[in-house]
Design an enzyme around this catalytic site. Structure first.
Site, short mmCIF file in Angstrom:
data_model
loop_
_atom_site.label_atom_id
_atom_site.label_comp_id
_atom_site.label_asym_id
_atom_site.label_seq_id
_atom_site.Cartn_x
_atom_site.Cartn_y
_atom_site.Cartn_z
N CYS A 86 0.87 -1.18 -0.10
CA CYS A 86 -0.02 0.02 -0.25
C CYS A 86 0.77 1.20 0.12
CB CYS A 86 -1.00 0.04 1.09
SG CYS A 86 -2.43 0.96 0.86
N HIS A 173 -3.65 -5.22 0.71
CA HIS A 173 -3.05 -5.57 1.98
C HIS A 173 -3.14 -7.03 2.01
CE1 HIS A 173 -2.65 -1.64 4.14
NE2 HIS A 173 -3.73 -1.59 3.22
N GLU A 175 -1.88 -8.99 4.06
CA GLU A 175 -1.72 -9.49 5.54
C GLU A 175 -3.28 -9.69 6.19
OE1 GLU A 175 -1.67 -4.98 5.80
OE2 GLU A 175 -1.16 -6.53 4.44
N SER A 227 -0.34 -13.93 37.92
CA SER A 227 -1.77 -13.53 38.10
C SER A 227 -2.77 -14.49 37.74
CB SER A 227 -2.02 -12.07 37.20
OG SER A 227 -1.80 -12.46 36.04
N GLY A 228 -2.28 -15.57 37.09
CA GLY A 228 -3.17 -16.37 36.33
C GLY A 228 -3.56 -16.29 35.04
N GLY A 229 -3.18 -15.00 34.44
CA GLY A 229 -3.44 -14.71 33.37
C GLY A 229 -2.50 -15.29 32.35
N VAL A 230 -2.76 -15.13 30.96
CA VAL A 230 -2.03 -15.95 30.26
C VAL A 230 -0.54 -15.40 30.05
CG1 VAL A 230 -1.52 -16.14 27.54
CG2 VAL A 230 -3.84 -16.00 28.42
N ASP A 231 0.01 -14.29 30.17
CA ASP A 231 1.30 -14.00 29.96
C ASP A 231 2.26 -14.34 31.38
OD1 ASP A 231 0.58 -12.72 27.74
OD2 ASP A 231 0.09 -10.71 28.58
N SER A 232 1.52 -14.25 32.37
CA SER A 232 2.43 -14.46 33.60
C SER A 232 2.48 -16.11 33.71
CB SER A 232 1.92 -13.96 34.73
OG SER A 232 0.68 -14.23 35.23
N SER A 233 1.22 -16.61 33.26
CA SER A 233 1.40 -18.29 33.44
C SER A 233 2.39 -18.69 32.40
CB SER A 233 -0.12 -18.65 32.98
OG SER A 233 -0.98 -18.12 34.04
#
Length: 517
Positions: A86, A173, A175, A227-233
């Site tokens: 583009c 585009h 993508e 925290s139990g969230g995705v990233d920290s887990s």
């Protein structure tokens, strides 16, 4: 000799398109490492990065305007393949001697590109391609030594190529999923033209991360706020795989979590996976600090400050911990670097990405800082974390602190937890949970008259919220079946003593936000 997952790499220069991160995610999906940098990068930085190919993203500017962004000249002097998308195609054309003009017909939405000639970019693709356009300007004269390889009814140069120099430009585009053959085009460029191999896989990312953690921390101990969230887990699982019991996780229960969430975190990471985990019951401390506060921003800041204080106190008890692990992911790094310097490629570690104290005298371990969220989830699965945890709907950092409107009280949180659990349970039972992007319940601090049996009741109101979205930048309210909503409402009013009315939020984003606060 085994190849390192970073040995082959693509550089993406960002000209400001809303789709730029999607370009990077597609390249990673193909199996090749890439980084996303601002368009005004220095030549020395590109040389040091030594990319196998460069992609110029789209953007909102006009090449016909003075002082609009341009690719660094070194991009075209480096000898590596270049793909302009583009705006990226337009600046490539203009910088190499072609011409770009404004158009009275803005092309936005689906279009059909007729592929002409033979180009490596369209290898193994049909001669007619359904694509997604989003542009006003267009190339009206291509540079010398380029040939037209695609056109639409309104865009004479929808794609151009210089096969000898391996320069390609597409006005559409590739993508976005709307461009049906887009991923194949990107594969043709990244794997075919640039000659990259698929080294970037979940297994190789884990292997590389574990090796780097071991090398970084040696025999030292590491602390992680789980925290139990995705990233920290996922960070917990990676660091534990690398150093075992030298990792200590601190789980702060702030009283603002979902129903039984604290116990679920302890059961999964403590009992099932065998991690060292300390649970801090800080509900009273958080609720005390939140007394009298009803402004959403003030509540967020208070919750953040109390968490930092609690975590800091716990970390000081662990005398031997010399490293702090954080769940910083690549979009955090891009946003943080861009806001500080204007150049998104400047990747530096700093506590404020995770909101932790500046005076913590620990080194940072950030094994996810190169990864997008979808990649984090994939390696989480590879590490053995359950699908239903990794692919849960987003939950805000302040938790129920921004889903209880106004002042936060334990009574309100307890009512909201139970109502929300019923809503989510019924979404799963009706096979609707994965058909909406996010669903949750909001506690409204207003009372409403209701009737229960022969008596009247004067109790609280909750609102159900469910949305459908691709990127969370815009969203439509989910058209859940009336029978389903009726069932959820009946269950909440009958099973949660203290709630007398249930409403459904039918606001889109914009004008509303997804969360109420």
């Amino acid at each position: 000799m085994t190849k390192n997952i970073h040995d082959q790499r693509i550089l993406i220069l960002d000209f400001g398109s809303q789709y730029t991160q999607l370009v990077a995610r597609r390249v990673r999906e193909i199996g090749v490492y890439c980084e996303l940098w601002s368009w005004d990068v220095e030549e020395a930085d590109i040389r040091e990065f030594n990319p196998d190919g460069i992609i110029l993203s789209g953007g909102p500017e006009s090449v016909t305007e003075d002082n609009s962004p341009r690719a660094p000249q070194y991009v075209f002097d480096s000898g590596v393949p270049v793909l302009g998308v583009c705006y990226g195609m337009q600046t490539m054309a203009e910088q190499l001697g072609g011409k770009v003009a404004g158009s009275t017909e803005r092309e936005f939405g689906y279009a059909q590109v007729k592929v002409s000639g033979e180009s490596a970019l369209f290898k193994d693709l049909e001669l007619t391609q359904d694509v997604w356009m989003s542009h006003g300007d267009k190339v009206v004269e291509i540079p010398a030594d380029f040939v037209k390889v695609g056109e639409t009814d309104t865009c004479p140069y929808a794609a151009m190529a210089n096969e000898e120099k391996k320069y390609y430009g597409v006005q559409f585009h590739p993508e976005v999923t709307h461009t049906k053959g887009g991923l194949q085009m990107l594969e043709n460029f990244v794997l075919g033209v640039c000659g990259c191999e698929r080294l970037w896989t979940s297994e190789s990312i884990i292997e590389d991360a574990v090796a780097r953690i071991k090398e970084q921390v040696g025999d030292d101990e590491v602390i992680l706020g789980l925290s139990g969230g995705v990233d920290s887990s996922v960070v917990a699982m990676l660091v534990h795989r690398a150093i075992g019991d030298k990792l200590t996780c601190v789980f702060v229960d702030n009283g603002l979590l979902r129903l039984n969430e604290g116990q679920q975190v302890m059961d999964m990471f403590g009992d099932q996976f065998g991690l060292n985990i300390i649970k801090v019951d800080a509900e009273d401390r958080f609720l005390k600090a939140l007394e009298g506060k009803s402004d959403p921003e003030e509540k967020r800041k208070t919750i953040g400050h109390v968490f930092v204080d609690v975590f800091d106190e716990e970390s000081k008890k662990l005398k031997n911990a010399k490293w702090l692990a954080q769940g910083t992911i690549y979009p955090d790094v891009i946003e943080s670097a861009a806001s500080k310097t204007g150049k998104a490629h400047v990747i530096k570690s700093h506590h404020n990405v995770g909101g932790l104290p500046d005076d913590m005298e620990m080194g940072l371990v950030e094994p996810l800082r190169e990864l997008f969220k979808d990649e984090v989830r994939k390696i989480g699965l590879e590490l053995g974390l359950p699908y239903n945890m990794l692919y849960r709907h987003p939950f805000p950092g302040p938790g129920l602190g921004v889903r209880v409107l106004g002042e936060i009280k334990k009574e309100y949180c307890d009512l909201l937890r139970r109502a929300d659990a019923i809503f989510i349970e019924e979404l799963h039972a009706a096979d609707l949970y994965n058909k909406v992007s996010q669903a949750f319940t909001v506690f409204l601090p207003v009372r409403s008259v209701g009737v229960m049996g022969d008596g009247r009741k004067y109790d609280w109101v909750v609102s159900l919220r469910a949305v459908e979205t691709i990127d969370f930048m815009t969203a439509h309210w989910a058209h859940l079946p009336y029978d389903f909503l009726g069932k959820v409402s009946n269950r909440i009013i009958n099973e949660v003593d203290g709630i007398s009315r249930v409403v459904y939020d039918i606001s889109g984003k914009p004008p509303a936000t997804i969360e109420w606060e």
